[in-house]
Design a protein around this motif. Structure first.
Motif, PDB file in Angstrom:
ATOM      1  N   ALA A  10     -27.518 -80.578 -45.728  1.00 32.87           N
ATOM      2  CA  ALA A  10     -27.957 -81.916 -46.129  1.00 32.87           C
ATOM      3  C   ALA A  10     -26.953 -82.573 -47.071  1.00 32.87           C
ATOM      4  CB  ALA A  10     -29.328 -81.841 -46.793  1.00 32.87           C
ATOM      5  N   GLN A  11     -27.123 -83.866 -47.252  1.00 31.96           N
ATOM      6  CA  GLN A  11     -26.297 -84.630 -48.180  1.00 31.96           C
ATOM      7  C   GLN A  11     -27.185 -85.548 -49.002  1.00 31.96           C
ATOM      8  OE1 GLN A  11     -23.498 -86.672 -45.626  1.00 31.96           O
ATOM      9  NE2 GLN A  11     -22.141 -84.892 -45.488  1.00 31.96           N
ATOM     10  N   GLY A  12     -26.596 -86.204 -49.969  1.00 27.31           N
ATOM     11  CA  GLY A  12     -27.309 -87.211 -50.736  1.00 27.31           C
ATOM     12  C   GLY A  12     -28.485 -86.649 -51.508  1.00 27.31           C
ATOM     13  N   GLY A  13     -29.570 -87.433 -51.536  1.00 20.15           N
ATOM     14  CA  GLY A  13     -30.735 -87.065 -52.319  1.00 20.15           C
ATOM     15  C   GLY A  13     -31.384 -85.767 -51.881  1.00 20.15           C
ATOM     16  N   ILE A  14     -31.407 -85.511 -50.593  1.00 21.26           N
ATOM     17  CA  ILE A  14     -32.013 -84.257 -50.111  1.00 21.26           C
ATOM     18  C   ILE A  14     -31.223 -83.072 -50.638  1.00 21.26           C
ATOM     19  CG2 ILE A  14     -32.507 -82.848 -48.076  1.00 21.26           C
ATOM     20  CD1 ILE A  14     -33.222 -85.367 -46.566  1.00 21.26           C
ATOM     21  N   PHE A  15     -29.902 -83.134 -50.523  1.00 29.11           N
ATOM     22  CA  PHE A  15     -29.084 -82.044 -51.054  1.00 29.11           C
ATOM     23  C   PHE A  15     -29.289 -81.892 -52.557  1.00 29.11           C
ATOM     24  CE2 PHE A  15     -25.396 -80.859 -53.545  1.00 29.11           C
ATOM     25  CZ  PHE A  15     -25.181 -79.559 -53.090  1.00 29.11           C
ATOM     26  N   ASN A  16     -29.211 -82.995 -53.284  1.00 30.27           N
ATOM     27  CA  ASN A  16     -29.301 -82.929 -54.743  1.00 30.27           C
ATOM     28  C   ASN A  16     -30.578 -82.251 -55.210  1.00 30.27           C
ATOM     29  OD1 ASN A  16     -26.828 -84.187 -55.227  1.00 30.27           O
ATOM     30  ND2 ASN A  16     -27.728 -86.238 -55.224  1.00 30.27           N
ATOM     31  N   ASN A  17     -31.694 -82.621 -54.621  1.00 28.31           N
ATOM     32  CA  ASN A  17     -32.965 -82.059 -55.055  1.00 28.31           C
ATOM     33  C   ASN A  17     -33.152 -80.626 -54.573  1.00 28.31           C
ATOM     34  OD1 ASN A  17     -34.748 -84.194 -56.547  1.00 28.31           O
ATOM     35  ND2 ASN A  17     -33.666 -85.321 -54.957  1.00 28.31           N
ATOM     36  N   ALA A  18     -32.706 -80.315 -53.364  1.00 24.15           N
ATOM     37  CA  ALA A  18     -32.796 -78.935 -52.875  1.00 24.15           C
ATOM     38  C   ALA A  18     -31.929 -78.006 -53.721  1.00 24.15           C
ATOM     39  CB  ALA A  18     -32.367 -78.868 -51.409  1.00 24.15           C
ATOM     40  N   ALA A  19     -30.723 -78.451 -54.030  1.00 24.64           N
ATOM     41  CA  ALA A  19     -29.823 -77.637 -54.838  1.00 24.64           C
ATOM     42  C   ALA A  19     -30.382 -77.426 -56.238  1.00 24.64           C
ATOM     43  CB  ALA A  19     -28.442 -78.287 -54.907  1.00 24.64           C
ATOM     44  N   GLN A  20     -30.990 -78.465 -56.796  1.00 26.04           N
ATOM     45  CA  GLN A  20     -31.560 -78.331 -58.136  1.00 26.04           C
ATOM     46  C   GLN A  20     -32.787 -77.412 -58.148  1.00 26.04           C
ATOM     47  OE1 GLN A  20     -29.443 -78.829 -60.386  1.00 26.04           O
ATOM     48  NE2 GLN A  20     -30.245 -80.553 -61.558  1.00 26.04           N
ATOM     49  N   VAL A  21     -33.526 -77.377 -57.060  1.00 25.18           N
ATOM     50  CA  VAL A  21     -34.623 -76.403 -56.965  1.00 25.18           C
ATOM     51  C   VAL A  21     -34.052 -74.998 -57.046  1.00 25.18           C
ATOM     52  CG1 VAL A  21     -36.377 -75.413 -55.433  1.00 25.18           C
ATOM     53  CG2 VAL A  21     -36.221 -77.897 -55.704  1.00 25.18           C
ATOM     54  N   TYR A  22     -33.042 -74.713 -56.234  1.00 28.79           N
ATOM     55  CA  TYR A  22     -32.437 -73.374 -56.243  1.00 28.79           C
ATOM     56  C   TYR A  22     -31.740 -73.069 -57.564  1.00 28.79           C
ATOM     57  CZ  TYR A  22     -28.882 -69.829 -55.675  1.00 28.79           C
ATOM     58  OH  TYR A  22     -28.068 -68.737 -55.885  1.00 28.79           O
ATOM     59  N   ASN A  23     -30.956 -74.003 -58.068  1.00 33.49           N
ATOM     60  CA  ASN A  23     -30.228 -73.768 -59.322  1.00 33.49           C
ATOM     61  C   ASN A  23     -31.186 -73.367 -60.440  1.00 33.49           C
ATOM     62  OD1 ASN A  23     -27.986 -74.588 -57.889  1.00 33.49           O
ATOM     63  ND2 ASN A  23     -27.723 -76.530 -58.969  1.00 33.49           N
ATOM     64  N   HIS A  24     -32.314 -74.081 -60.523  1.00 31.39           N
ATOM     65  CA  HIS A  24     -33.297 -73.764 -61.562  1.00 31.39           C
ATOM     66  C   HIS A  24     -34.022 -72.448 -61.278  1.00 31.39           C
ATOM     67  CE1 HIS A  24     -32.683 -77.949 -62.857  1.00 31.39           C
ATOM     68  NE2 HIS A  24     -33.174 -77.539 -64.024  1.00 31.39           N
ATOM     69  N   ASP A  25     -34.388 -72.220 -60.030  1.00 30.40           N
ATOM     70  CA  ASP A  25     -35.008 -70.936 -59.667  1.00 30.40           C
ATOM     71  C   ASP A  25     -34.159 -69.778 -60.190  1.00 30.40           C
ATOM     72  OD1 ASP A  25     -37.139 -72.047 -58.230  1.00 30.40           O
ATOM     73  OD2 ASP A  25     -36.159 -71.825 -56.277  1.00 30.40           O
ATOM     74  N   PHE A  26     -32.868 -69.861 -59.903  1.00 30.97           N
ATOM     75  CA  PHE A  26     -31.953 -68.767 -60.234  1.00 30.97           C
ATOM     76  C   PHE A  26     -31.762 -68.642 -61.745  1.00 30.97           C
ATOM     77  CE2 PHE A  26     -27.939 -66.358 -60.070  1.00 30.97           C
ATOM     78  CZ  PHE A  26     -28.270 -65.420 -59.106  1.00 30.97           C
ATOM     79  N   TYR A  27     -31.670 -69.779 -62.407  1.00 29.58           N
ATOM     80  CA  TYR A  27     -31.504 -69.770 -63.865  1.00 29.58           C
ATOM     81  C   TYR A  27     -32.646 -69.028 -64.549  1.00 29.58           C
ATOM     82  CZ  TYR A  27     -31.757 -71.685 -68.650  1.00 29.58           C
ATOM     83  OH  TYR A  27     -31.870 -71.830 -70.008  1.00 29.58           O
ATOM     84  N   TRP A  28     -33.880 -69.308 -64.133  1.00 33.39           N
ATOM     85  CA  TRP A  28     -35.024 -68.667 -64.791  1.00 33.39           C
ATOM     86  C   TRP A  28     -34.978 -67.150 -64.661  1.00 33.39           C
ATOM     87  CZ3 TRP A  28     -36.611 -71.925 -68.004  1.00 33.39           C
ATOM     88  CH2 TRP A  28     -36.874 -73.268 -67.697  1.00 33.39           C
ATOM     89  N   ASP A  29     -34.449 -66.658 -63.570  1.00 33.41           N
ATOM     90  CA  ASP A  29     -34.371 -65.202 -63.395  1.00 33.41           C
ATOM     91  C   ASP A  29     -33.197 -64.587 -64.145  1.00 33.41           C
ATOM     92  OD1 ASP A  29     -36.630 -64.570 -61.846  1.00 33.41           O
ATOM     93  OD2 ASP A  29     -35.672 -65.348 -60.032  1.00 33.41           O
ATOM     94  N   CYS A  30     -32.253 -65.405 -64.556  1.00 32.44           N
ATOM     95  CA  CYS A  30     -31.071 -64.892 -65.262  1.00 32.44           C
ATOM     96  C   CYS A  30     -31.324 -64.670 -66.750  1.00 32.44           C
ATOM     97  CB  CYS A  30     -29.887 -65.855 -65.089  1.00 32.44           C
ATOM     98  SG  CYS A  30     -29.139 -65.793 -63.450  1.00 32.44           S
ATOM     99  N   ILE A  31     -32.492 -65.089 -67.249  1.00 28.40           N
ATOM    100  CA  ILE A  31     -32.802 -64.913 -68.662  1.00 28.40           C
ATOM    101  C   ILE A  31     -34.094 -64.126 -68.812  1.00 28.40           C
ATOM    102  CG2 ILE A  31     -31.516 -66.886 -69.521  1.00 28.40           C
ATOM    103  CD1 ILE A  31     -34.022 -68.570 -69.357  1.00 28.40           C
TER     104      ILE A  31
END
Length: 208
Positions: free
Chosen positions: A57-78
Motif C-alpha cells: 500500500a501507499q499513502g494513508g493506508i500505508f502510514n496507518n498500517a505501518a504505525q499499527v505495526y511499529n507501535h505493536d513492536f515497540y510495546w513488546d520491546c520494553i
C-alpha cells in the motif's frame, strides 16, 4: 477488521507513567487502528494481512498500517522486569557493534539525533547476516526494505512528552534500562531462522 492489541503492562515505574501508556496506547495507537480499518474498507486490502498492506500500500493506508505495526513492536520491546540477552544476541551485538557498551552508545546517539518524529531500529539484514541500526521518519518501517526488526524505540514526542517533556536523551537512557532483552533475543532467533516470514508470524499473532 484490525483490533488494538492489549498492553503487557499498565505502566513501567521509573520509565513511562500510566498516563503515558493510556495516552500513547489508548489514543494514538487506537487512532491508527481506527484509521486503517476505515481506509481499507472496499479496497483490495480489506481482507489482507498487515504485512501485505505494509509492503504493497501507499499513502494513508500505508502510514496507518505501518504505525499499527511499529507501535505493536515497540510495546513488546520494553518491560517492567529485567531479562537476559541470549548467547546468540550477545554474539550478534559483539560482531556487529563491538559489544553491548558500544552498541548502547551508537544506538542512543542514532535515536537522539534523528530529526523530527520517527523510530530508531535494530534490524537483522538477511543479506549481510548482521545487525544494523536504522533510522526511519514518521511512519516508515524497515520491513518495507526487507529488513527484519529485532528492537525499536519510538522517538515521536507523544511517546515521552508527558513524562520527559522535550528531553529525548533522558527518555532514551531510561528506555535502554527497560529493554525486553528476552523479546529481542527471540526476535533475532526468528529472523535468523525464518527471515521476513518471522515478521508476518509476529503480525499474525496479534492480528489473526
Amino acid at each position: 477488521m484490525f483490533k488494538l492489541r492489549t498492553l503487557p503492562f499498565t505502566e513501567i515505574v521509573g520509565f513511562i507513567s500510566k498516563e503515558t501508556c493510556e495516552y500513547h496506547h489508548g489514543k494514538h495507537h487506537q487512532t491508527y487502528i481506527n484509521n486503517l480499518n476505515n481506509l481499507i474498507k472496499g479496497t483490495e486490502f480489506e481482507n489482507k494481512g498487515l504485512l501485505d498492506i505494509i509492503t504493497k500500500a501507499q499513502g494513508g493506508i500505508f502510514n496507518n498500517a505501518a504505525q499499527v505495526y511499529n507501535h505493536d513492536f515497540y510495546w513488546d520491546c520494553i518491560s517492567p522486569t529485567q531479562s537476559a540477552q541470549s548467547a546468540a544476541l550477545e554474539e550478534a551485538l559483539k560482531e556487529s557493534f563491538g559489544g553491548i557498551e558500544k552498541f548502547k552508545e551508537v544506538f542512543l546517539n542514532a535515536a537522539t539525533t534523528l530529526f523530527g518524529s520517527g523510530w530508531c531500529w535494530v534490524v537483522y539484514n538477511p543479506s549481510s547476516k548482521k545487525l544494523e541500526i536504522k533510522q526511519t521518519s514518521n511512519a516508515q518501517t524497515p520491513v518495507s526494505e526487507g529488513l527484519i526488526p529485532v528492537l525499536v524505540v519510538d522517538v515521536w514526542e507523544h511517546a515521552y512528552y508527558i513524562d520527559y517533556r522535550n528531553a529525548r536523551p533522558a527518555y532514551l537512557e531510561k528506555f535502554f534500562s527497560h529493554i525486553n532483552w528476552e523479546f529481542v533475543s527471540k526476535s533475532l532467533e526468528a529472523a535468523q531462522k525464518d527471515g521476513i516470514k518471522s515478521v508476518a508470524a509476529y503480525m499474525d499473532s496479534l492480528h489473526a
